[in-house]
Design a protein around this motif. Structure first.
Motif, PDB file in Angstrom:
ATOM      1  N   CYS A  43       0.809  -1.214   0.000  1.00 46.91           N
ATOM      2  CA  CYS A  43       0.000   0.000   0.000  1.00 46.91           C
ATOM      3  C   CYS A  43       0.840   1.261   0.000  1.00 46.91           C
ATOM      4  N   ASP A 245      -9.372   8.516   1.306  1.00 47.61           N
ATOM      5  CA  ASP A 245     -10.293   7.402   1.082  1.00 47.61           C
ATOM      6  C   ASP A 245     -11.160   7.277   2.331  1.00 47.61           C
ATOM      7  N   GLY A 250     -14.276   4.406   6.871  1.00 49.92           N
ATOM      8  CA  GLY A 250     -13.377   3.265   6.799  1.00 49.92           C
ATOM      9  C   GLY A 250     -13.948   1.983   6.235  1.00 49.92           C
ATOM     10  N   ARG A 252     -13.974   1.072   3.167  1.00 51.90           N
ATOM     11  CA  ARG A 252     -13.334   0.715   1.904  1.00 51.90           C
ATOM     12  C   ARG A 252     -11.822   0.640   2.122  1.00 51.90           C
ATOM     13  N   ASN A 253     -11.427  -0.100   3.141  1.00 46.14           N
ATOM     14  CA  ASN A 253     -10.010  -0.207   3.485  1.00 46.14           C
ATOM     15  C   ASN A 253      -9.312  -1.318   2.704  1.00 46.14           C
ATOM     16  N   ASP A 254      -9.759  -1.588   1.482  1.00 46.03           N
ATOM     17  CA  ASP A 254      -9.113  -2.631   0.706  1.00 46.03           C
ATOM     18  C   ASP A 254      -7.758  -2.148   0.204  1.00 46.03           C
ATOM     19  N   TYR A 255      -6.856  -3.090  -0.008  1.00 45.82           N
ATOM     20  CA  TYR A 255      -5.487  -2.728  -0.367  1.00 45.82           C
ATOM     21  C   TYR A 255      -5.416  -2.010  -1.709  1.00 45.82           C
ATOM     22  N   LEU A 258      -6.125   1.611  -0.921  1.00 43.62           N
ATOM     23  CA  LEU A 258      -5.065   2.119  -0.059  1.00 43.62           C
ATOM     24  C   LEU A 258      -3.746   2.280  -0.810  1.00 43.62           C
ATOM     25  N   CYS A 264      -6.611   7.207   4.806  1.00 41.20           N
ATOM     26  CA  CYS A 264      -7.933   6.602   4.915  1.00 41.20           C
ATOM     27  C   CYS A 264      -8.570   6.975   6.245  1.00 41.20           C
ATOM     28  N   SER A 266     -10.699   6.142   9.296  1.00 44.12           N
ATOM     29  CA  SER A 266     -10.873   4.822   9.904  1.00 44.12           C
ATOM     30  C   SER A 266     -12.200   4.631  10.608  1.00 44.12           C
ATOM     31  N   SER A 282      -7.299  -1.249  13.409  1.00 43.80           N
ATOM     32  CA  SER A 282      -7.268  -1.181  11.950  1.00 43.80           C
ATOM     33  C   SER A 282      -5.853  -1.038  11.419  1.00 43.80           C
TER      34      SER A 282
END
Length: 282
Positions: A43, A245, A250, A252-255, A258, A264, A266, A282
């Motif tokens: 990331c 993001d 939080g 949509r914390n997909d890699y 990121l 992002c 959280s 997180s």
């Protein structure tokens, strides 16, 4: 076992999502440490903001709650600067009529900002801070003008647009959609001299879309790959703008996301004493 399949004809190929598999000679903490190291490498999203890590003020939580206007904002700017903020972000509600739900057209509200939104953003600059703005570019409230665009602009199932929380979802595989998104972001960044954009995502695309796809999962995957390509192009055009993001705090914390956006959000948690556990977890 789900909603994804794709027919491959002779000579055709398909690239899956990237996957990492690992093992450690150690306990659960060692495994988490290895996964954390992988995440930081995967990331890594180098950006000038990484060097300074500025303090960011956002007017939503415990503050204006998605209904800013000129008078409220002008009262907040100097106190935010005095408290040490280096970025001032106006959250949802700067467009439309009441509240923040009329997402889609992205034109400032003359009633809320009688001297124009730029008047407020200029005040942020004069206070020594970087101005920022909230947007939910991928969603369209069913009641705004943009919802009258052709069905091909939107994710759909069985010939009907996906509807989630009164929102339609734009299909970023459609070049007319990405052209609209490009023009919208270029306009607001240029008109308001922005240095920060907070991207929110308060909805679900459900199973995806079966328009032009063998299955809804395949259509949804192609859409999300197009979304990420669009974010990459936006970042390349505006390399000095900080991109957040958010995704409703939080979600949509997909890699993939990121690896593109610089930071992002959280959580939407308002209790400061609850937040350390969320941040650490997180």
């Amino acid at each position: 076992h789900g909603h994804w399949w794709k027919t491959l004809r002779p000579g055709e190929t398909f690239d899956s999502l990237p996957v990492a598999v690992g093992r450690v000679a150690g306990d659960a903490q060692a495994a988490v440490a290895a996964m954390t190291d992988y995440r930081r490498r995967a990331c890594k999203s180098a950006h000038p903001v990484d060097q300074g890590l500025p303090v960011i003020f956002n007017d939503y939580m415990n503050c204006l709650g998605g209904n800013p206007d000129e008078a409220k904002s002008l009262r907040l700017i100097q106190p935010a600067a005095d408290a040490g903020s280096e970025v001032y972000v106006m959250d949802a509600g700067w467009y439309g009529r009441e509240g923040w739900g009329d997402v889609g057209d992205w034109r400032e509200s003359a009633a809320k900002f009688p001297r124009g939104l730029k008047h407020v953003m200029d005040a942020v600059r004069r206070a020594g801070m970087i101005p920022g703005l909230w947007i939910e570019i991928e969603a369209v409230n069913k009641n705004v003008g943009l919802a009258r665009e052709p069905d091909a602009w939107f994710l759909s199932m069985h010939g009907h647009r996906n509807l989630f929380s009164n929102r339609f979802m734009l299909d970023f595989r459609n070049p007319e959609v990405t052209r609209f998104a490009d023009e919208t972001l270029d306009r607001i960044i240029g008109d308001y001299d922005l240095g920060y954009i907070k991207f929110d995502y308060n909805f679900s695309i459900l199973l995806g879309t079966d328009r032009g796809a063998d299955s809804p999962g395949q259509g949804g995957l192609e859409h999300m790959r197009a979304v990420m390509d669009w974010y990459r192009r936006l970042r390349a055009r505006h390399p000095n703008v900080i991109l957040e993001d958010c995704a409703s705090g939080g979600m949509r914390n997909d890699y993939g996301m990121l690896s593109i956006l610089q930071l992002c959000s959280s959580s939407d948690q308002t209790r400061y004493d609850y937040y350390p556990a969320i941040a650490a977890g997180s």
